[in-house]
Scaffold this active site. Sequence first.
Site, PDB file in Angstrom:
ATOM      1  N   ASN A   1       1.063  -1.294  -0.179  1.00 53.87           N
ATOM      2  CA  ASN A   1       0.166  -0.038   0.392  1.00 53.87           C
ATOM      3  C   ASN A   1       1.151   1.506  -0.374  1.00 53.87           C
ATOM      4  OD1 ASN A   1      -1.513   2.327   0.967  1.00 53.87           O
ATOM      5  ND2 ASN A   1      -2.300   1.706   2.243  1.00 53.87           N
TER       6      ASN A   1
ATOM      7  N   SER B   1       3.099  -2.491  10.317  1.00 58.27           N
ATOM      8  CA  SER B   1       5.044  -2.402  11.040  1.00 58.27           C
ATOM      9  C   SER B   1       5.648  -3.606  10.512  1.00 58.27           C
ATOM     10  CB  SER B   1       4.779  -1.851  12.237  1.00 58.27           C
ATOM     11  OG  SER B   1       4.856   0.161  12.496  1.00 58.27           O
TER      12      SER B   1
ATOM     13  N   HIS C   1      -9.759   1.377   4.367  1.00 56.59           N
ATOM     14  CA  HIS C   1      -8.010   1.785   5.043  1.00 56.59           C
ATOM     15  C   HIS C   1      -8.830   2.971   6.565  1.00 56.59           C
ATOM     16  CE1 HIS C   1      -4.254   2.520   6.187  1.00 56.59           C
ATOM     17  NE2 HIS C   1      -3.561   1.870   5.932  1.00 56.59           N
TER      18      HIS C   1
ATOM     19  N   LYS D   1       0.277   4.346  -0.243  1.00 54.35           N
ATOM     20  CA  LYS D   1      -0.058   5.784  -0.078  1.00 54.35           C
ATOM     21  C   LYS D   1      -0.543   6.589  -0.643  1.00 54.35           C
ATOM     22  CE  LYS D   1      -0.186   3.179   4.625  1.00 54.35           C
ATOM     23  NZ  LYS D   1       0.058   3.486   6.235  1.00 54.35           N
TER      24      LYS D   1
ATOM     25  N   GLY E   1       2.451   2.770  10.321  1.00 53.76           N
ATOM     26  CA  GLY E   1       3.464   3.220  10.210  1.00 53.76           C
ATOM     27  C   GLY E   1       4.318   3.794  11.920  1.00 53.76           C
TER      28      GLY E   1
ATOM     29  N   GLU F   1      -7.067   4.862   7.663  1.00 55.56           N
ATOM     30  CA  GLU F   1      -6.423   6.494   6.967  1.00 55.56           C
ATOM     31  C   GLU F   1      -8.073   7.221   7.045  1.00 55.56           C
ATOM     32  OE1 GLU F   1      -3.469   5.708   5.684  1.00 55.56           O
ATOM     33  OE2 GLU F   1      -2.612   4.386   7.671  1.00 55.56           O
TER      34      GLU F   1
ATOM     35  N   GLU G   1      -5.300  -4.923  10.682  1.00 60.04           N
ATOM     36  CA  GLU G   1      -4.328  -3.996  11.458  1.00 60.04           C
ATOM     37  C   GLU G   1      -5.138  -3.295  12.302  1.00 60.04           C
ATOM     38  OE1 GLU G   1      -2.635  -2.475   7.095  1.00 60.04           O
ATOM     39  OE2 GLU G   1      -4.916  -1.257   6.865  1.00 60.04           O
TER      40      GLU G   1
HETATM   41  P1  PGA Z   1       2.454   0.994   7.666  1.00 63.02           P
HETATM   42  O1  PGA Z   1       1.139   1.075   6.823  1.00 63.02           O
HETATM   43  O2  PGA Z   1       3.298  -1.287   7.060  1.00 63.02           O
HETATM   44  O3  PGA Z   1       3.540   1.672   7.250  1.00 63.02           O
HETATM   45  O4  PGA Z   1       2.272   0.441   9.053  1.00 63.02           O
HETATM   46  C1  PGA Z   1       0.324  -0.806   6.763  1.00 63.02           C
HETATM   47  C2  PGA Z   1      -0.863  -0.262   6.424  1.00 63.02           C
HETATM   48  O5  PGA Z   1      -1.449   1.307   6.846  1.00 63.02           O
HETATM   49  O6  PGA Z   1      -1.636  -0.624   5.116  1.00 63.02           O
END
Ligand code: PGA
Length: 251
Positions: free
Chosen positions: A9, A213, A95, A11, A173, A97, A167
């Site tokens: 992803n 992460s 997601h 983003k 992140g 976000e 997640e």
């Molecule tokens: P990350 O993000 O691996 O940077 O923690 C995962 C995601 O949001 O899909």
Amino acid sequence: MRKKIIAGNWKMNKTVAEALALVDGLKAELASCMDVEVVVCPPFTALKSVGDVLAGTQIKLGCQNMSSEDDGAYTGEISHAMLRDLSVKYVILGHSERREYYKETDFWVNKKVKKALEKNLRPIVCVGEKLADRESGNTEKVVEEQIRGSLAGITAEQFENVVVAYEPVWAIGTGKTATSEQAQEVHAFIRSIIRDMVGEKAAKGLRIQYGGSMKASNAKELLSQPDIDGGLIGGAALEARSFVDIVKAGI
Ligand code: PGA
């Protein structure tokens, strides 16, 4: 046997030139990878260029959102037909976000999931609790509500084309990964909810990715858990070496 699925992803990262540089690196190592299903989800603006480079390889193209509508006056939105045009196969929906910053609710995620399935796109449906939910012992309650809400009305047959991504929001992140035991526990719980919703066969076949992460150093342990069938990778998908190493951990 569920085939593992590792998706990147990206983003809101990568211009077209940057996306092409990254995908060249991925193609060099993963173009014929059959043991794990590999998906990359660039921003909309790089889908065409990345898709052209990936044509004829085993790496599949995904995107990060989609409108629930077919066409019309929806400024700023992207439709299923536009995505299908670009050979997109997977679409990340719900997601955290998008839930957090754009107030997407389970109702809207569900509308998008239904539209995607109706139009032969495969949704990667994201769920996960916030830190406060976990600390107050509400992880299962929150995840169950998101699963039942986002996937309401999806039939057992349709589930063959669905991927769920667990997640935990506190792990995205942040560098904090759920332990493999914490993740496995929620994955098994999600599978039990699906079993209750649409039956044993669909539950057994459903692929559930872990995200938050995930990196080369923790991927192998996470991916060796019985109910963890892949990963949705953010930060570590922005660089070819680390993404390739995560894919290899899944083989
Ligand atoms: P990350 O993000 O691996 O940077 O923690 C995962 C995601 O949001 O899909």
